[in-house]
Design a protein around this motif. Structure first.
Motif, mmCIF file in Angstrom:
data_model
loop_
_atom_site.group_PDB
_atom_site.id
_atom_site.type_symbol
_atom_site.label_atom_id
_atom_site.label_comp_id
_atom_site.label_asym_id
_atom_site.label_seq_id
_atom_site.Cartn_x
_atom_site.Cartn_y
_atom_site.Cartn_z
ATOM 1 N N PRO A 112 -65.011 79.469 -13.409
ATOM 2 C CA PRO A 112 -66.037 78.637 -14.137
ATOM 3 C C PRO A 112 -67.474 79.883 -13.874
ATOM 4 C CG PRO A 112 -65.540 77.494 -12.203
ATOM 5 C CD PRO A 112 -64.428 78.738 -12.332
ATOM 6 N N PRO A 116 -71.322 80.681 -14.459
ATOM 7 C CA PRO A 116 -72.437 80.221 -14.317
ATOM 8 C C PRO A 116 -73.391 80.401 -15.695
ATOM 9 C CG PRO A 116 -72.357 81.942 -12.170
ATOM 10 C CD PRO A 116 -71.116 82.151 -13.563
ATOM 11 N N ASP A 121 -70.533 76.246 -15.002
ATOM 12 C CA ASP A 121 -71.054 76.329 -13.435
ATOM 13 C C ASP A 121 -71.887 76.207 -14.405
ATOM 14 O OD1 ASP A 121 -71.926 75.428 -10.746
ATOM 15 O OD2 ASP A 121 -71.712 77.537 -10.602
ATOM 16 N N ARG A 127 -76.298 75.330 -13.839
ATOM 17 C CA ARG A 127 -77.423 74.952 -12.494
ATOM 18 C C ARG A 127 -78.614 74.280 -13.451
ATOM 19 N NH1 ARG A 127 -74.636 80.866 -9.939
ATOM 20 N NH2 ARG A 127 -72.798 79.403 -9.753
#
Length: 392
Positions: free
Chosen positions: A45, A47, A85, A87
Motif C-alpha cells: 500500500p 502512503p 494507504d 492518511r
C-alpha cells in the motif's frame, strides 16, 4: 449589485497579500527536477497524505473538508488492484499548520501530498517538503504558485481561454476583444486570453479595462462600444462573472447596441451557476466552458448515493488526485510518483473529464463548450475524450 463587488475586492486583496511569497515554491526548490520524487514499493500500500481544512473556523471550509475527504475515499474504493494507504491531515485552513502536518506526513512515510486548499498553504507545504523530494498536488487553480514540486489541480484561466478561443476561431469569430477588470483576477484573465489568441491564430481586437466597481462598469460601456467598432471585433471575451460585473454588462452592452445579435460573447467564468444567470439577456447564445457534463453528473450521483449530500463543486479535485496516483502506481514502477511520471502526456481520467499535469506545475483539462438557448445550457462542442499530445 455593489455589495458583491465589495466582497470580491476583499478576496482579491487576500490573494494580493500572498503574492510576495508565491514564487518561493517555484524558485526555491533547486533539488526538484524531472526525476524528483520518492521511490515506492508498488507491491505494498502506497502512503498518500490528504491535507484538508478540517478544524477551520470558516463554516464553508468545514463542509468542504468533509467533501474533499469523502471524494478521496470514493476514489480509493474505485482503484481496482491498487492499494492506497490514505492518511488524512487537518490544516484548519492555516498555512503554518498545513506546513507542520505536511512535514509530519512525510516523516510518517507519505510518498505524495494531495492538497491543501489555499494558495498560501500550498506554497508553504511545497517549500517545506521539496528538500525531501515529495511532490504536492494542491487544490488551487492559481498558476502563480505552480512550479517545482507544486502542481495545481484546479481548472486554470489558461485552459479555459485556450479552449474557448480555439472554438471561437473555428466558428469564424476570430477578431476577439478582451474586457477585463483592473484587479488581479482580471489581469490574470486578460493575460490568459491574450496568450490563447496568439496560440490559436486569432486576431486581438483591443482590450478594455474597467474599474472593479459599479461606477467603473457603467463608465466603461462607451469605451467598449467604441473599441469594438473601431477594431471590427466580432467577439467579446470577458473575465466578468455572475458574482461581479457580468449581470451589469449583460444588461448594458445590448442596450448600447452590442447585443448577442451583433456580437459573439465569450465568458471566462461559468455562466450556468447560479441558475438565474441563464436568464440574463447578454449571455443568450454566448459561449463558456465547463467540465464534461455527463461525467460530472455521474460523479454527483455516485457521491450523493454514497454520502447523502450533493458534493461541493471542487470536491472532485480530491478524487482526481487519487485517481492520478492510482493510475501511476498501477504501472508497477518504483518511480511512479516522480515529476516525469506525473507529467506524462497521456494524462489521466478524472471525474469531470480528462486532465494532465504540465511540467510548469499547471494543468490542462478537457472541457466542453456550452451556450445558453432559451435560458437552458446546450453543449455545442463536447469535451474531448483524450489529449492530442504525447502518450497517444
Amino acid at each position: 449589485m455593489f455589495a458583491v463587488f465589495t466582497s470580491g475586492c476583499k478576496l482579491l486583496r487576500r490573494i494580493a497579500m500572498l503574492l510576495p511569497i508565491l514564487w518561493l515554491a517555484a524558485c526555491q526548490t533547486p533539488g526538484v527536477g524531472s526525476s524528483s520524487g520518492p521511490s515506492i514499493d508498488p507491491n505494498a500500500p502506497v502512503p498518500v497524505a490528504l491535507l484538508v481544512p478540517h478544524g477551520s473556523a470558516v463554516s464553508n471550509e468545514a463542509f468542504l473538508a468533509k467533501d474533499l475527504e469523502n471524494a478521496a475515499r470514493l476514489a480509493v474504493s474505485d482503484l481496482n488492484g491498487v492499494k492506497i494507504d490514505l492518511r488524512v491531515y487537518a490544516t484548519a485552513g492555516q498555512a503554518g499548520l498545513a506546513q507542520q502536518v505536511a512535514l509530519r506526513a512525510v516523516d510518517e512515510g507519505a510518498k505524495i501530498i494531495i492538497g491543501p486548499l489555499h494558495a498560501g498553504s500550498a506554497n508553504a507545504v511545497a517549500v517545506a517538503v521539496a528538500p525531501k523530494g515529495v511532490n504536492v498536488l494542491a487544490f488551487s487553480n492559481n498558476p502563480t504558485i505552480a512550479g517545482g514540486n507544486l502542481f495545481v489541480l484546479g481548472q486554470t484561466f489558461e485552459t479555459t481561454a485556450n479552449r474557448l478561443v480555439n472554438f471561437s476561431t473555428s466558428q469564424g469569430k476570430s477578431r476577439i476583444m478582451t474586457v477585463y477588470a483592473n484587479n488581479l483576477a482580471g489581469q490574470l484573465g486578460r493575460d490568459a486570453i491574450a496568450q490563447a489568441i496568439a496560440n490559436n491564430g486569432a486576431t486581438p481586437a483591443g482590450a478594455v479595462q474597467y474599474e472593479f466597481s459599479q461606477n467603473g462598469v457603467v463608465s466603461s460601456i462607451p469605451a467598449i462600444k467604441q473599441a469594438a467598432q473601431s477594431n471590427q471585433a466580432n467577439a467579446i471575451f470577458t473575465t466578468a462573472n455572475a458574482a461581479g460585473a457580468l449581470p451589469m454588462f449583460s444588461e448594458m452592452l445590448p442596450e448600447a447596441g452590442l447585443g448577442p445579435d451583433a456580437m459573439q460573447y465569450i465568458g471566462l467564468s461559468r455562466w450556468d451557476t447560479p441558475r438565474q444567470t441563464l436568464s440574463l439577456p447578454g449571455v443568450q447564445n454566448g459561449w463558456f466552458a465547463l467540465p464534461d457534463p455527463q461525467r460530472s453528473a455521474q460523479y454527483r450521483s455516485r457521491f450523493e448515493t454514497a454520502y447523502g449530500n450533493t458534493p461541493h463543486a471542487i470536491s472532485g479535485l480530491a478524487y482526481d488526485g487519487i485517481a492520478a496516483v492510482g493510475a501511476l502506481v498501477k504501472s508497477g514502477k518504483r518511480n511512479a510518483l516522480t515529476t516525469s511520471a506525473l507529467t506524462q502526456g497521456a494524462g489521466f481520467q478524472g471525474v469531470t473529464g480528462i486532465f494532465r499535469l504540465r511540467k510548469d506545475g499547471t494543468n490542462e483539462r478537457g472541457l466542453a463548450v456550452a451556450t445558453v438557448r432559451n435560458q437552458q445550457v446546450v453543449v455545442v462542442s463536447p469535451a474531448p475524450s483524450s489529449f492530442s499530445g504525447a502518450g497517444f
